[in-house]
Design an enzyme around this catalytic site. Structure first.
Site, PDB file in Angstrom:
ATOM      1  N   ARG A  56     -15.074 -12.058 111.685  1.00 41.07           N
ATOM      2  CA  ARG A  56     -16.079 -12.932 110.927  1.00 41.07           C
ATOM      3  C   ARG A  56     -15.767 -14.262 111.254  1.00 41.07           C
ATOM      4  O   ARG A  56     -16.686 -15.133 111.245  1.00 41.07           O
ATOM      5  CB  ARG A  56     -15.790 -12.488 109.656  1.00 41.07           C
ATOM      6  CG  ARG A  56     -17.076 -13.070 108.899  1.00 41.07           C
ATOM      7  CD  ARG A  56     -17.145 -12.381 107.500  1.00 41.07           C
ATOM      8  NE  ARG A  56     -16.068 -12.740 106.716  1.00 41.07           N
ATOM      9  CZ  ARG A  56     -15.908 -12.176 105.220  1.00 41.07           C
ATOM     10  NH1 ARG A  56     -16.840 -11.262 104.711  1.00 41.07           N
ATOM     11  NH2 ARG A  56     -14.760 -12.491 104.482  1.00 41.07           N
ATOM     12  N   LYS A 116     -18.789 -17.754 106.421  1.00 41.90           N
ATOM     13  CA  LYS A 116     -17.803 -18.236 105.350  1.00 41.90           C
ATOM     14  C   LYS A 116     -17.298 -19.697 105.647  1.00 41.90           C
ATOM     15  O   LYS A 116     -16.094 -19.789 106.389  1.00 41.90           O
ATOM     16  CB  LYS A 116     -16.740 -17.021 105.370  1.00 41.90           C
ATOM     17  CG  LYS A 116     -16.223 -16.954 103.954  1.00 41.90           C
ATOM     18  CD  LYS A 116     -15.136 -15.765 103.811  1.00 41.90           C
ATOM     19  CE  LYS A 116     -14.509 -15.664 102.550  1.00 41.90           C
ATOM     20  NZ  LYS A 116     -15.570 -15.276 101.408  1.00 41.90           N
ATOM     21  N   GLU A 148     -27.324 -13.699  97.105  1.00 44.98           N
ATOM     22  CA  GLU A 148     -25.993 -13.167  96.708  1.00 44.98           C
ATOM     23  C   GLU A 148     -25.672 -14.265  95.562  1.00 44.98           C
ATOM     24  O   GLU A 148     -26.319 -15.304  95.415  1.00 44.98           O
ATOM     25  CB  GLU A 148     -24.756 -13.029  97.736  1.00 44.98           C
ATOM     26  CG  GLU A 148     -24.729 -14.421  98.585  1.00 44.98           C
ATOM     27  CD  GLU A 148     -23.855 -14.137  99.617  1.00 44.98           C
ATOM     28  OE1 GLU A 148     -22.806 -13.569  99.558  1.00 44.98           O
ATOM     29  OE2 GLU A 148     -23.751 -15.145 100.563  1.00 44.98           O
TER      30      GLU A 148
END
Ligand SMILES: *Cc1c(COP(=O)(O)O)cnc(C)c1O
Length: 342
Positions: free
Chosen positions: A82, A184, A220
């Site tokens: 990721r 992220k 989210e």
């Protein structure tokens, strides 16, 4: 190794410096060999790319002590992958997967005295990140970067049991309609802070972001994915290009299907469907699942049938199974647990 003299059960989620961190610098098109160091401070140029144009990505994962006394990490290669995806999106060099795993092992091993003991509820939180360290003033990617990985012991997320939380839907968006929320990156967190503070000052625990283009679909919160349970026991998770692909959520989906025999739907979830769900949870590395009791929007209050007293029954099964796998109480799927030889 003798453990640090820490009151593990009363740790919060705050930075506690440990003895070692791992650092590798990128210059002239390559990463140096990397090393464990003891200095917790970073000295960078005033014009460093991270300070001017926010080139930074990070990860978060944990090391645990299992029932058998082993120190393990949970699916760290997923974090490595990721981080590579996020770095590419921000024009940063990728830190190779094998090196990421080696850095994780080295830092945890060097700080083994800070890994909380089994049964304490505490864990060692790992924070790997890459930031632009070289000077840039014209708008372009930096030529120099630092990969750094530090660890900090964190306390049990739920002290005295998991109480459901309340969430508000504020007017503040996080990512642009083009959708960059799948990375992220500190920049996404910076964009989420205002909505989060708004939620806190209005008596809520979190803010739910809807899709910024239409405000119709559930995305989210600032740092966790949603998971819903239908009244007939199906698991539903929102699908969107601007949701961060949570490793916890993807693991819970596998647990639901393979361990609990539940049906899982990964699809866009409209906000107006919420009142049809029986249970709601937020998932991420920190809490695994936080139960949600209530969601409050401008013209609507949705209370999930499980209510504000405890976790819903299916959320609880998912939580117990995944934490059981992480603690070595339940057999893990192939490759999920990486043992660190200490
Ligand atoms: C880290 C993060 C999550 C949770 O991901 P995990 O891999 O499960 O820890 C969810 N949403 C955002 C925005 C995140 O940054």
């Amino acid at each position: 190794m003798e453990k640090q003299n820490i009151d593990w059960g009363n740790l919060g989620f705050a930075y506690v410096p440990t003895t070692y961190r791992y650092v590798s610098n990128y210059k002239d098109g390559k990463w140096d060999d990397g090393a464990l160091i003891t200095d917790p401070n970073v000295t960078i140029n005033e014009c460093a790319g991270v300070l001017q144009y926010c080139q930074q990505v990070f990860e978060g994962l944990k090391a645990y002590t299992t029932k058998d006394g082993d120190i393990v990490t949970f699916r760290p290669y997923m974090n490595a992958e990721r981080m590579i995806d996020g770095a590419a999106r921000l024009e940063m060099p990728s830190f190779p997967k094998e090196r990421f795993l080696d850095a994780v092992d080295q830092v945890v091993r060097a700080n083994a005295d800070f890994v909380p003991p089994y049964g304490s509820g505490a864990t060692l939180y790992l924070r790997p990140y890459i930031f632009a360290s070289g000077p840039v003033i014209g708008v372009k990617p930096s030529k120099e970067y630092q990969f750094r990985l530090f660890v900090t012991p964190v306390g049990p997320y739920f002290k005295g049991g998991a109480k459901p939380i309340t969430i508000c839907v504020s007017e503040f968006d996080r990512s642009a309609p083009a959708g960059t929320g799948h990375i992220k990156a500190g920049l996404n967190y910076a964009m989420s802070l205002h909505a989060h503070e708004y939620a806190l000052t209005h008596g809520f625990d979190e803010n739910m972001f809807l899709d910024p283009a239409t405000h119709t679909f559930v995305e989210e919160t600032g740092g966790a994915n949603f998971l819903f349970i239908t009244k007939d026991g199906k698991v539903v998770t929102p699908k969107s290009d601007s949701i961060l692909p949570s490793i916890t959520r993807r693991s819970l989906v596998e647990v639901a299907e393979k361990y609990l025999g539940l049906t899982v739907e990964h699809r866009p979830v409209r906000f107006d469907e919420l009142e049809d769900f029986a249970e709601c949870g937020l998932c991420g590395t920190a809490a695994v699942i936080s139960p949600v009791g209530r969601v409050v929007a401008k013209d609507k209050v949705i209370t999930f049938p499980a209510g504000m007293e405890e976790m819903g029954p299916i959320t609880k099964k998912l939580y117990d199974t995944l934490t059981g796998i992480q603690q070595g109480l339940i057999e893990a799927p192939e490759g999920w647990i990486r043992k660190i030889d200490c």
